[in-house]
Every structure is written in C-alpha cells, then in structure tokens.
Scaffold this motif. Structure first.
Motif, PDB file in Angstrom:
ATOM      1  N   LYS A 284      -0.389  -3.744  17.730  1.00  0.00           N
ATOM      2  CA  LYS A 284      -1.433  -4.602  18.299  1.00  0.00           C
ATOM      3  C   LYS A 284      -1.823  -5.697  17.297  1.00  0.00           C
ATOM      4  O   LYS A 284      -2.051  -6.851  17.683  1.00  0.00           O
ATOM      5  N   LEU A 285      -1.885  -5.332  16.021  1.00  0.00           N
ATOM      6  CA  LEU A 285      -2.207  -6.311  14.974  1.00  0.00           C
ATOM      7  C   LEU A 285      -1.135  -7.404  14.926  1.00  0.00           C
ATOM      8  O   LEU A 285      -1.454  -8.604  14.879  1.00  0.00           O
ATOM      9  N   LEU A 286       0.123  -6.999  14.928  1.00  0.00           N
ATOM     10  CA  LEU A 286       1.211  -7.976  14.883  1.00  0.00           C
ATOM     11  C   LEU A 286       1.192  -8.883  16.109  1.00  0.00           C
ATOM     12  O   LEU A 286       1.392 -10.103  16.005  1.00  0.00           O
ATOM     13  N   ASP A 287       0.923  -8.298  17.278  1.00  0.00           N
ATOM     14  CA  ASP A 287       0.838  -9.091  18.506  1.00  0.00           C
ATOM     15  C   ASP A 287      -0.297 -10.107  18.430  1.00  0.00           C
ATOM     16  O   ASP A 287      -0.156 -11.253  18.864  1.00  0.00           O
ATOM     17  N   ALA A 288      -1.446  -9.674  17.907  1.00  0.00           N
ATOM     18  CA  ALA A 288      -2.618 -10.557  17.824  1.00  0.00           C
ATOM     19  C   ALA A 288      -2.316 -11.783  16.964  1.00  0.00           C
ATOM     20  O   ALA A 288      -2.776 -12.891  17.251  1.00  0.00           O
ATOM     21  N   LYS A 289      -1.535 -11.586  15.898  1.00  0.00           N
ATOM     22  CA  LYS A 289      -1.195 -12.691  15.004  1.00  0.00           C
ATOM     23  C   LYS A 289       0.004 -13.496  15.485  1.00  0.00           C
ATOM     24  O   LYS A 289       0.276 -14.584  14.967  1.00  0.00           O
ATOM     25  N   GLY A 290       0.766 -12.949  16.445  1.00  0.00           N
ATOM     26  CA  GLY A 290       1.992 -13.607  16.872  1.00  0.00           C
ATOM     27  C   GLY A 290       3.143 -13.343  15.932  1.00  0.00           C
ATOM     28  O   GLY A 290       4.015 -14.188  15.728  1.00  0.00           O
ATOM     29  N   ARG A 291       3.167 -12.143  15.351  1.00  0.00           N
ATOM     30  CA  ARG A 291       4.224 -11.759  14.423  1.00  0.00           C
ATOM     31  C   ARG A 291       5.124 -10.687  15.033  1.00  0.00           C
ATOM     32  O   ARG A 291       4.741 -10.012  15.999  1.00  0.00           O
ATOM     33  N   THR A 292       6.280 -10.490  14.421  1.00  0.00           N
ATOM     34  CA  THR A 292       7.205  -9.445  14.845  1.00  0.00           C
ATOM     35  C   THR A 292       7.226  -8.327  13.804  1.00  0.00           C
ATOM     36  O   THR A 292       6.591  -8.424  12.746  1.00  0.00           O
ATOM     37  N   ARG A 293       7.978  -7.285  14.112  1.00  0.00           N
ATOM     38  CA  ARG A 293       8.108  -6.160  13.183  1.00  0.00           C
ATOM     39  C   ARG A 293       8.784  -6.564  11.876  1.00  0.00           C
ATOM     40  O   ARG A 293       8.741  -5.822  10.895  1.00  0.00           O
ATOM     41  N   GLN A 294       9.427  -7.730  11.867  1.00  0.00           N
ATOM     42  CA  GLN A 294      10.071  -8.208  10.641  1.00  0.00           C
ATOM     43  C   GLN A 294       9.052  -8.730   9.622  1.00  0.00           C
ATOM     44  O   GLN A 294       9.427  -9.073   8.497  1.00  0.00           O
ATOM     45  N   SER A 295       7.791  -8.797  10.010  1.00  0.00           N
ATOM     46  CA  SER A 295       6.719  -9.233   9.096  1.00  0.00           C
ATOM     47  C   SER A 295       5.649  -8.152   9.005  1.00  0.00           C
ATOM     48  O   SER A 295       4.534  -8.319   9.514  1.00  0.00           O
ATOM     49  N   PRO A 296       5.967  -7.020   8.380  1.00  0.00           N
ATOM     50  CA  PRO A 296       5.005  -5.908   8.321  1.00  0.00           C
ATOM     51  C   PRO A 296       3.772  -6.277   7.498  1.00  0.00           C
ATOM     52  O   PRO A 296       3.876  -7.023   6.522  1.00  0.00           O
ATOM     53  N   PRO A 297       2.612  -5.761   7.885  1.00  0.00           N
ATOM     54  CA  PRO A 297       1.389  -6.078   7.145  1.00  0.00           C
ATOM     55  C   PRO A 297       1.275  -5.283   5.855  1.00  0.00           C
ATOM     56  O   PRO A 297       1.804  -4.171   5.749  1.00  0.00           O
ATOM     57  N   PRO A 298       0.582  -5.832   4.864  1.00  0.00           N
ATOM     58  CA  PRO A 298       0.238  -5.047   3.675  1.00  0.00           C
ATOM     59  C   PRO A 298      -0.763  -3.948   4.034  1.00  0.00           C
ATOM     60  O   PRO A 298      -1.331  -3.933   5.125  1.00  0.00           O
ATOM     61  N   VAL A 299      -0.993  -3.068   3.076  1.00  0.00           N
ATOM     62  CA  VAL A 299      -1.973  -1.994   3.239  1.00  0.00           C
ATOM     63  C   VAL A 299      -3.035  -2.154   2.151  1.00  0.00           C
ATOM     64  O   VAL A 299      -2.702  -2.303   0.969  1.00  0.00           O
ATOM     65  N   LEU A 300      -4.304  -2.131   2.560  1.00  0.00           N
ATOM     66  CA  LEU A 300      -5.405  -2.187   1.606  1.00  0.00           C
ATOM     67  C   LEU A 300      -5.928  -0.784   1.344  1.00  0.00           C
ATOM     68  O   LEU A 300      -5.998   0.048   2.263  1.00  0.00           O
ATOM     69  N   VAL A 301      -6.302  -0.529   0.091  1.00  0.00           N
ATOM     70  CA  VAL A 301      -6.821   0.773  -0.319  1.00  0.00           C
ATOM     71  C   VAL A 301      -8.134   0.577  -1.060  1.00  0.00           C
ATOM     72  O   VAL A 301      -8.450  -0.522  -1.517  1.00  0.00           O
ATOM     73  N   SER A 302      -8.866   1.679  -1.200  1.00  0.00           N
ATOM     74  CA  SER A 302     -10.174   1.603  -1.860  1.00  0.00           C
ATOM     75  C   SER A 302     -10.137   2.043  -3.314  1.00  0.00           C
ATOM     76  O   SER A 302     -11.142   1.920  -4.020  1.00  0.00           O
ATOM     77  N   SER A 303      -8.987   2.555  -3.777  1.00  0.00           N
ATOM     78  CA  SER A 303      -8.916   3.049  -5.151  1.00  0.00           C
ATOM     79  C   SER A 303      -7.463   3.130  -5.604  1.00  0.00           C
ATOM     80  O   SER A 303      -6.547   3.254  -4.781  1.00  0.00           O
ATOM     81  N   PRO A 304      -7.232   3.107  -6.923  1.00  0.00           N
ATOM     82  CA  PRO A 304      -5.873   3.318  -7.434  1.00  0.00           C
ATOM     83  C   PRO A 304      -5.318   4.687  -7.040  1.00  0.00           C
ATOM     84  O   PRO A 304      -4.109   4.824  -6.839  1.00  0.00           O
ATOM     85  N   ALA A 305      -6.182   5.686  -6.944  1.00  0.00           N
ATOM     86  CA  ALA A 305      -5.716   7.015  -6.556  1.00  0.00           C
ATOM     87  C   ALA A 305      -5.075   6.994  -5.175  1.00  0.00           C
ATOM     88  O   ALA A 305      -4.105   7.718  -4.908  1.00  0.00           O
TER      89      ALA A 305
END
Length: 220
Positions: A52-73
């Motif tokens: 759904k995120l990729l569709d909203a931006k107009g992207r395909t599976r060839q442009s996977p999103p990064p992942v955000l985290v809250s800590s180095p752990a």
C-alpha cells in the motif's frame, strides 16, 4: 478520510499518536516528521501495508522502502551481522541522517520488495518519530511524496500529494525537518579489519565524515 493532528498541541499529540498506532496495526499508512523530511510509514511486517505504501508513492517492488528503528539494539534484531565498523558508524551518526544497508536477518518474516536479501536501516533524530517507533517497532518508511516530486517538508505538502491514501497525518510543524536527505551507505563490505563502504546516495553526512569514523576501511 485522512485525519490530521497538530502535534504542537498536547491533546492532539496524544490523540494523534494513539490513532497512528491504531492505523499502523490495521495495515494503514501514517505520515510523520523525521529529522530529514516527512515520511510515509507502514508496518514493516505487513506485506499488504508495504504494498500500500509503494502504491501510494507510485513505486514498484523494485524500490523497497528503508526501515526506521528506535534504537541500535533494534538494528541487531533485523540484520545478519553488525560488525565493529558498523557499530562505529552507528555510534557516531545515530540518531541522525545515515541510512545503512546490511544483509537482512534470514529468519525475518517480511516482504519489503525486491531487496536482494538486504535492508536499509536508519534511526531518525526526531523525538516524535522515535516515540512512535518505540511503541510500534520497526516501520517501513519512505519520503512522504509522490515519486518524482520533491520530498514533503510539511504535513500539508505530504497531504497535498498523498491525500486519503494515508490514514493519519502527524503534523510536527514547518521547521522540524532539515530538508536534506540522509546519506545511504552499503556496509555489507565492511569487515573487522577494514573492508569497503560504498556511498549509494550523498546526503547530510559527507564521505569525509564517514572516513574519519572508520579509518581502516575504504569509503567511496
């Protein structure tokens, strides 16, 4: 119908965070500020939400999103290995504008797109983003804009482009994002003895900054 919450007002901040958590748990999309630009987020462990995120931006599976985290752990739980060189980068630049590409932990049950077995991870330097990530866990997050358009620097910019494809907009104000994209590095070639760090996208952190932190490695 999308809902916008003014996070400068304490009551709206509380309601916005509650609604954002609920939306993400239902597989919906949320926009919130990071330290660089506004981001559009989905549950990283929901393939339907990521699609759904990729569709909203107009992207395909060839442009996977990064992942955000809250800590180095949290990084250690997502990737196959965190070498001392990667640890040095994390200690120097997280939270902040450095996105690190590493081999993904093979046991993870997720589908971010055509990643080639890698994942791009970042810990943002923004209190609102970190609070949400602490409560939700890792989120798939891309810049809150239509592909080909400038990144959104305000919640209003993001809503104008993404509209009702997003369930909740957390408006952190107009001066909360820096406007410069994160530097993206491929750290899969780093070893304990040195190795190589490849800059995939030039951003807020320079090659000179990176090289100063990992002097044993080649940075290009």
């Amino acid at each position: 119908m999308a809902t916008v919450f003014d996070c400068s007002v304490s009551t709206e901040l509380l309601a916005g965070m509650r609604n954002a958590r609920g939306a993400l748990s239902r597989g919906e999309l949320v926009v919130f500020p990071t330290d660089t630009v506004y981001g559009i987020a989905a549950d990283a462990f929901s393939p339907a939400a990521v699609h759904k995120l990729l569709d909203a931006k107009g992207r395909t599976r060839q442009s996977p999103p990064p992942v955000l985290v809250s800590s180095p752990a949290m990084l250690g739980a997502l990737v196959e290995e965190v070498t001392p060189q990667v640890t040095a980068l994390v200690e120097a630049f997280w939270p902040g504008a450095l996105t690190i590409v590493l081999n993904v932990q093979p046991s993870l049950a997720w589908d971010l797109g055509e990643t080639g077995g890698s994942v791009a991870v970042r810990m943002p330097h923004n209190d609102l983003a970190l609070e949400l990530l602490t409560e939700t866990g890792p989120l798939a997050v891309s810049s809150a804009n239509l592909t080909g358009n400038p990144p959104a620097l305000t919640a209003a910019d993001a809503r104008e482009m993404l509209g009702d494809s997003v369930d909740v907009y957390l408006d952190g104000g107009v001066d909360v994002v820096g406007g410069t994209a994160s530097t993206i590095v491929d750290a899969r070639g780093l070893t304990e003895d040195g190795g190589e760090l490849v800059v995939l996208r030039h951003g807020d952190i320079s090659i000179e900054d990176l090289a100063a932190v990992i002097p044993l490695a080649t940075v290009r």
